[in-house]
Structures are given as C-alpha cells and as structure tokens.
Design a protein around this motif. Structure first.
Motif, PDB file in Angstrom:
ATOM      1  N   GLY A 122      -5.000  -2.320   4.932  1.00 11.42           N
ATOM      2  CA  GLY A 122      -5.288  -1.836   3.469  1.00 11.42           C
ATOM      3  C   GLY A 122      -5.698  -3.223   2.588  1.00 11.42           C
ATOM      4  N   SER A 139       0.917   1.256  -4.011  1.00 14.85           N
ATOM      5  CA  SER A 139      -0.167   1.061  -4.677  1.00 14.85           C
ATOM      6  C   SER A 139      -1.517   1.085  -4.024  1.00 14.85           C
ATOM      7  CB  SER A 139      -0.173  -0.280  -5.389  1.00 14.85           C
ATOM      8  OG  SER A 139      -1.255  -0.797  -6.168  1.00 14.85           O
ATOM      9  N   SER A 140      -2.623   1.811  -4.238  1.00 15.43           N
ATOM     10  CA  SER A 140      -3.581   1.956  -3.845  1.00 15.43           C
ATOM     11  C   SER A 140      -4.835   1.258  -4.534  1.00 15.43           C
ATOM     12  CB  SER A 140      -3.982   3.375  -3.396  1.00 15.43           C
ATOM     13  OG  SER A 140      -4.418   4.011  -4.922  1.00 15.43           O
ATOM     14  N   ASP A 141      -4.396   0.850  -5.841  1.00 14.17           N
ATOM     15  CA  ASP A 141      -5.590   0.300  -6.648  1.00 14.17           C
ATOM     16  C   ASP A 141      -5.417  -1.233  -6.809  1.00 14.17           C
ATOM     17  OD1 ASP A 141      -6.117   2.804  -7.800  1.00 14.17           O
ATOM     18  OD2 ASP A 141      -4.808   2.882  -9.075  1.00 14.17           O
ATOM     19  N   ARG A 144       0.905  -1.205  -0.202  1.00  8.82           N
ATOM     20  CA  ARG A 144      -0.027  -0.101   0.018  1.00  8.82           C
ATOM     21  C   ARG A 144       0.763   1.080   0.097  1.00  8.82           C
ATOM     22  NH1 ARG A 144      -3.749  -1.970  -2.351  1.00  8.82           N
ATOM     23  NH2 ARG A 144      -5.392  -3.120  -1.494  1.00  8.82           N
ATOM     24  N   GLU A 193       1.603   3.733 -10.658  1.00  8.58           N
ATOM     25  CA  GLU A 193       2.160   3.886  -9.435  1.00  8.58           C
ATOM     26  C   GLU A 193       3.652   3.280  -9.546  1.00  8.58           C
ATOM     27  OE1 GLU A 193      -1.062   4.843  -5.994  1.00  8.58           O
ATOM     28  OE2 GLU A 193      -1.423   3.178  -7.147  1.00  8.58           O
ATOM     29  N   HIS A 247      -2.959  10.326   8.558  1.00  6.06           N
ATOM     30  CA  HIS A 247      -2.555   9.177   7.501  1.00  6.06           C
ATOM     31  C   HIS A 247      -1.215   8.751   7.932  1.00  6.06           C
ATOM     32  CE1 HIS A 247      -5.315  10.876   4.968  1.00  6.06           C
ATOM     33  NE2 HIS A 247      -5.575  10.278   4.294  1.00  6.06           N
TER      34      HIS A 247
END
Length: 232
Positions: free
Chosen positions: A102, A78-80, A75, A135, A189
């Motif tokens: 995540g 990459s968030s996707d 994470r 990313e 965050h």
C-alpha cells in the motif's frame, strides 16, 4: 528560519536514526511544512491515527516491527494518506513488497534532500486534487469494536484471537457495513496479489470468524457473498 504556519500540511517522519530524522525534519520546515517524528513502528501507527498527517515518510528498518507492517496497518483505515518509503533496502523485491502493501512511493537511501522534498510535493499535490474521505481509526457495531491502528478487535471488551486472514476479512466487512461483498471481492482483497484463495477456504474462515464475533453481525448471502449488518 520562521516556524511553519499552524495550518501547514503535517508530515510524519518515521525514522529511528536521529541524524536522518533531524535532517529530514529541518528540510521539511525550511519548505514551510510541519513535521512530527516517530522512532518506532508502534509510535508511527498511533501518530498516523491521532495526528492525521498528510504524508508519512517511512523507514522500513525499525527496531520493533518491519515498516511494511506499518503500511499494512495504516491501510486498514486510510486509503488517502500518502506513504513514501525511505529505506536503505534497494532490492526490487523489497520495493515490490512495500508497494503491494500500500505504499505510494519508494526512495532509496542515501537520498538527496531535493529529491525527497520533490516527492513530498508530488504527494501533497495529488492529495489536494482528491476529495478527502473521513476515515476513522476505530469501529464499533453492537458489542464489536475494532482498533484499526492497533490491529485489535474486541467483543464486549474481550480481545479476540484472530488469524491474520480473519482480521483482514473483518476489516473489509466493517469498512463496508451494510454492503454485500461478493466472494470474488473478498478473495481478491483479503488474499491480495501473489496469493491464491479459493471459495472453500473462504467459507471455512468466515465460519470461524462469525463464531468469534457473533453470527448476528455477518449475514451469509448464499451464492453471492457476505454482509456485515449494523446492529444497535
């Protein structure tokens, strides 16, 4: 059974039990999906960066590192990418920890192959509806380099010894280069849910981080927050 198409979605199966790994791999190929196998956490992190899978099926009980740490490291860049945890841990606390780190979904072993494939299909449908955002697993700015997959930062080739909080702040700043991140954004965050941070602690940690990476890379916006500056 025919081989999946070369452009079929790739699923990374992270499992140290060969029997389960083979079962899942065969099931994925039967549905026209490509798969890659990783038996350790470090291999999984590297493959997630290098192979760009669409979905990760992740066991938590890996021999070299807890699977939740794999989620956290992936994470950072990459968030996707969809991460589905497939684990024998059935306690609510384990599920909450994985999802907070995540993960997108959680399936308890023993599982039915049909349900596993259904959850993979849901993850792929969700990904197809969302525009892909490229990313990179690495970052470079001036003399600073970050290997997000390995969780390592270097300045002019020398590895930095960062605390976990310093590293999380560095990742947030590097992922938002030239943007001012407010104190509140960083507190929310970097510390995450269930943890409490305060402005005084943030300032102390940021002062230490700036000394380590070079103060020219991070600007302080008094009363507002911090910004990583792009340096040639």
């Amino acid at each position: 059974m025919s081989e999946p198409a070369a452009d079929a979605p790739l699923v990374l199966v992270v499992e140290d039990d060969p029997a389960i790994a083979n079962l899942v791999g065969t099931a994925l190929e039967s549905r026209g999906l490509r798969h890659a196998l990783a038996g350790t956490a470090r291999r999984a992190i590297a493959d997630a960066a290098e192979l760009a899978p669409r979905v990760i099926l992740l066991d938590l009980g890996l021999p070299d590192m807890d699977g939740i740490e794999v989620v956290r490291r992936v994470r950072t860049w990459s968030s996707d990418l969809s991460i589905i945890v497939v684990s024998a841990r059935s306690d609510d606390a384990d599920k909450i920890d994985a999802l907070d780190a995540g993960a997108d979904d959680y399936l308890v072993k023993p599982f039915s192959v049909g349900e596993l494939l259904a959850r993979v299909r849901v993850a792929l449908r969700r990904a197809s509806r969302e525009p892909a955002r490229p990313e990179s697993p690495t970052f470079a700015n001036g003399g600073l380099t970050i290997d997000y997959a390995a969780g390592i930062a270097r300045v002019r080739g020398e590895e930095l010894h960062l605390t976990p909080m310093e590293y999380r702040l560095l990742v947030l700043l590097s992922r938002n280069t030239d943007k001012v991140l407010t104190h509140q954004y960083l507190l929310e965050h970097a510390w995450g849910e269930g943890q409490v941070g305060d402005l005084a602690s943030l300032r102390v940690i940021m002062a230490s981080l700036r000394k380590k990476i070079g103060p020219e890379l991070v600007q302080t916006h008094v009363g507002v927050g911090y910004r990583m500056v792009r340096v040639e």
